[in-house]
Design a protein around this motif. Sequence first.
Motif, short mmCIF file in Angstrom:
data_model
loop_
_atom_site.label_atom_id
_atom_site.label_comp_id
_atom_site.label_asym_id
_atom_site.label_seq_id
_atom_site.Cartn_x
_atom_site.Cartn_y
_atom_site.Cartn_z
N LEU A 1 4.66 -25.94 17.87
CA LEU A 1 4.63 -27.35 18.26
C LEU A 1 6.05 -27.84 18.54
O LEU A 1 6.94 -27.68 17.70
N GLY A 2 6.25 -28.46 19.70
CA GLY A 2 7.55 -29.02 20.04
C GLY A 2 8.00 -28.61 21.43
O GLY A 2 7.42 -27.72 22.06
N ASN A 3 9.07 -29.26 21.90
CA ASN A 3 9.52 -28.99 23.28
C ASN A 3 11.04 -28.96 23.42
O ASN A 3 11.56 -29.08 24.52
N GLY A 4 11.77 -28.79 22.30
CA GLY A 4 13.22 -28.83 22.36
C GLY A 4 13.88 -27.47 22.32
O GLY A 4 13.22 -26.42 22.40
N GLY A 5 15.21 -27.50 22.17
CA GLY A 5 15.97 -26.26 22.07
C GLY A 5 15.61 -25.46 20.83
O GLY A 5 15.58 -24.22 20.86
N ARG A 6 15.34 -26.15 19.74
CA ARG A 6 14.92 -25.48 18.50
C ARG A 6 13.64 -24.68 18.74
O ARG A 6 13.53 -23.51 18.34
N GLU A 7 12.67 -25.30 19.43
CA GLU A 7 11.39 -24.63 19.66
C GLU A 7 11.53 -23.45 20.61
O GLU A 7 10.85 -22.43 20.46
N HIS A 8 12.44 -23.57 21.61
CA HIS A 8 12.68 -22.43 22.49
C HIS A 8 13.29 -21.28 21.71
O HIS A 8 12.90 -20.11 21.87
N ALA A 9 14.24 -21.59 20.82
CA ALA A 9 14.86 -20.55 19.99
C ALA A 9 13.83 -19.88 19.08
O ALA A 9 13.81 -18.65 18.92
N LEU A 10 12.96 -20.69 18.47
CA LEU A 10 11.90 -20.13 17.63
C LEU A 10 10.98 -19.23 18.46
O LEU A 10 10.61 -18.13 18.03
N ALA A 11 10.63 -19.70 19.64
CA ALA A 11 9.73 -18.94 20.51
C ALA A 11 10.33 -17.59 20.90
O ALA A 11 9.64 -16.56 20.91
N VAL A 12 11.63 -17.60 21.25
CA VAL A 12 12.30 -16.35 21.63
C VAL A 12 12.24 -15.34 20.49
O VAL A 12 11.91 -14.17 20.68
N ASN A 13 12.54 -15.79 19.27
CA ASN A 13 12.53 -14.88 18.13
C ASN A 13 11.12 -14.42 17.77
O ASN A 13 10.90 -13.23 17.49
N ILE A 14 10.18 -15.34 17.78
CA ILE A 14 8.80 -14.99 17.45
C ILE A 14 8.24 -14.00 18.46
O ILE A 14 7.52 -13.06 18.11
N SER A 15 8.59 -14.16 19.72
CA SER A 15 8.05 -13.31 20.78
C SER A 15 8.49 -11.85 20.64
O SER A 15 7.85 -10.96 21.19
N LYS A 16 9.56 -11.61 19.89
CA LYS A 16 10.06 -10.25 19.69
C LYS A 16 9.21 -9.45 18.71
O LYS A 16 9.31 -8.22 18.66
N SER A 17 8.40 -10.13 17.91
CA SER A 17 7.63 -9.45 16.89
C SER A 17 6.50 -8.62 17.49
O SER A 17 5.81 -9.07 18.41
N SER A 18 6.29 -7.43 16.95
CA SER A 18 5.21 -6.56 17.42
C SER A 18 3.83 -7.11 17.05
O SER A 18 2.82 -6.67 17.57
N LYS A 19 3.81 -8.10 16.16
CA LYS A 19 2.54 -8.67 15.72
C LYS A 19 1.96 -9.67 16.73
O LYS A 19 0.80 -10.05 16.63
N VAL A 20 2.77 -10.12 17.68
CA VAL A 20 2.34 -11.20 18.57
C VAL A 20 1.57 -10.66 19.78
O VAL A 20 2.06 -9.82 20.53
N LYS A 21 0.37 -11.19 19.95
CA LYS A 21 -0.43 -10.87 21.13
C LYS A 21 -0.22 -11.94 22.20
O LYS A 21 -0.08 -11.64 23.39
N LYS A 22 -0.21 -13.21 21.78
CA LYS A 22 -0.03 -14.32 22.73
C LYS A 22 0.67 -15.46 22.02
O LYS A 22 0.43 -15.73 20.85
N LEU A 23 1.55 -16.12 22.78
CA LEU A 23 2.34 -17.22 22.24
C LEU A 23 2.08 -18.48 23.07
O LEU A 23 2.17 -18.46 24.30
N TYR A 24 1.74 -19.58 22.38
CA TYR A 24 1.57 -20.87 23.03
C TYR A 24 2.67 -21.82 22.57
O TYR A 24 3.08 -21.80 21.40
#
Length: 453
Positions: free
Chosen positions: A25-48
């Motif tokens: 949840l969110g639309n700022g730089g913090r959320e983009h940074a979180l998304a980049v790191n989360i997307s690196k995990s092998s556990k992630v199938k899809k990210l919203y």
Amino acid sequence: EDILILLTCSWFIGYIFENMKIAILGNGGREHALAVNISKSSKVKKLYCLPGNAGTNLIAENVKLDFYDFDKLEKFVKENDISLVIVGPEKPLVEGVVDFLTNKGIKVFGPNKVSAQLEGSKIFTKKICEKYEIPTAQFGVFDSIEAANKYLEKANKPIVIKADGLAAGKGVYICEDTESAKNAVVEIFNGKFGKAEQVLVEEFLQGEEMSYFVISDGKTFKKFNTAQDHKRVGEGDNGKNTGGMGAYCPSGLINEELDAKIVEKIIKPTFKAINDMGAVYKGFLYVGLMIKNNNPYLVEYNVRMGDPECQTILPLLKSDLLELILSCCDENLENSIVEWEDKKSICVVLCSKGYPDKYKENVEISNLDQIVNDKNLFVYHAGTQLINNKVYSTGGRVLNFVGISDDLKVSRETVIKEIENLSWKNGFYRKDIGFRIIDKWELYQEISKEKNY
């Protein structure tokens, strides 16, 4: 047969956890940074990302959904089989989104409504400091302009005036004289930061600021690095307060003795206070400190990662962020290890001209595709949106340029070069982010050279 059943169950559990759908949840730089790191995990199938920005659009599916409508959020999460919701900004936390989703059987990362009052009400935090003997500035709470003014007539200056509730990092006035202090009180009671029934007046603490972060599962917590934020819009830390013009990691103030004092005098008593209220704290905790003579004083709490501190901290994280978050949700953080790169990181925020006052929106940003993110350079989007495959500005803080190296000065030079190459005519930035620690280090080197150390 039993072994076959066991293997099948293990495979099924592994499949579930290796194919997770995550919503941020969110639309700022913090959320983009979180998304980049989360997307690196092998556990992630899809990210919203809800709603996300032009940067998150590159690694996730942006969804325009009003997540303050908790019923709509619940419906979206369940219809899309989302395994985990990560809350970026403070406002939904303060309004109880964690409590709502948890009661609906949805796994969510962030503190509950009671815990979120640490940021939602500065007076709430001050009363905890008073009761649990947490070192902080002396203060007074006033419920009228007249009562506050009477106190201000006799108070030492400079003095700090604060709006009680959320104010996007801007509801703090540092006043050099009585007149400006009284004006601040009037603005707060007149609703500049929302309805105000009380105002907080604090003594002005001398010292150096530091941001200290922890991650908690409600039973235990672990340090999540340190940073230094630059709030003022002008170079030399002058001018109006902003949401943050830049930051660097780690703080140059931290040492073993200070670290122990922060934990024992501030963090542990605060978590005890939350537990004594019958709540548990799960999530990130930002501890804003003033350091004087190697002693910490609490300035404020944020109940989420800071912005832009998050953007300068996360690129240094070696551990899997998603695994750390899941361990917090499952109250198993004690068995996790938080590892960091032995590097230094600096973030410079590119803002729209006019920020933090009036600024133009929907101004195109060209040439972004020519900047290539690598292990030493990251560009995180904040106030941006994608329209017909073109990036446009939508906010005051637009892009975050992050450089990593062994030397903060080198990191800053790398970042500034990229900002200049971008040449966005509607933007401005501070060229001196990190000046205190960089200048101090250069002075030390000069003295050492002269004395042949």
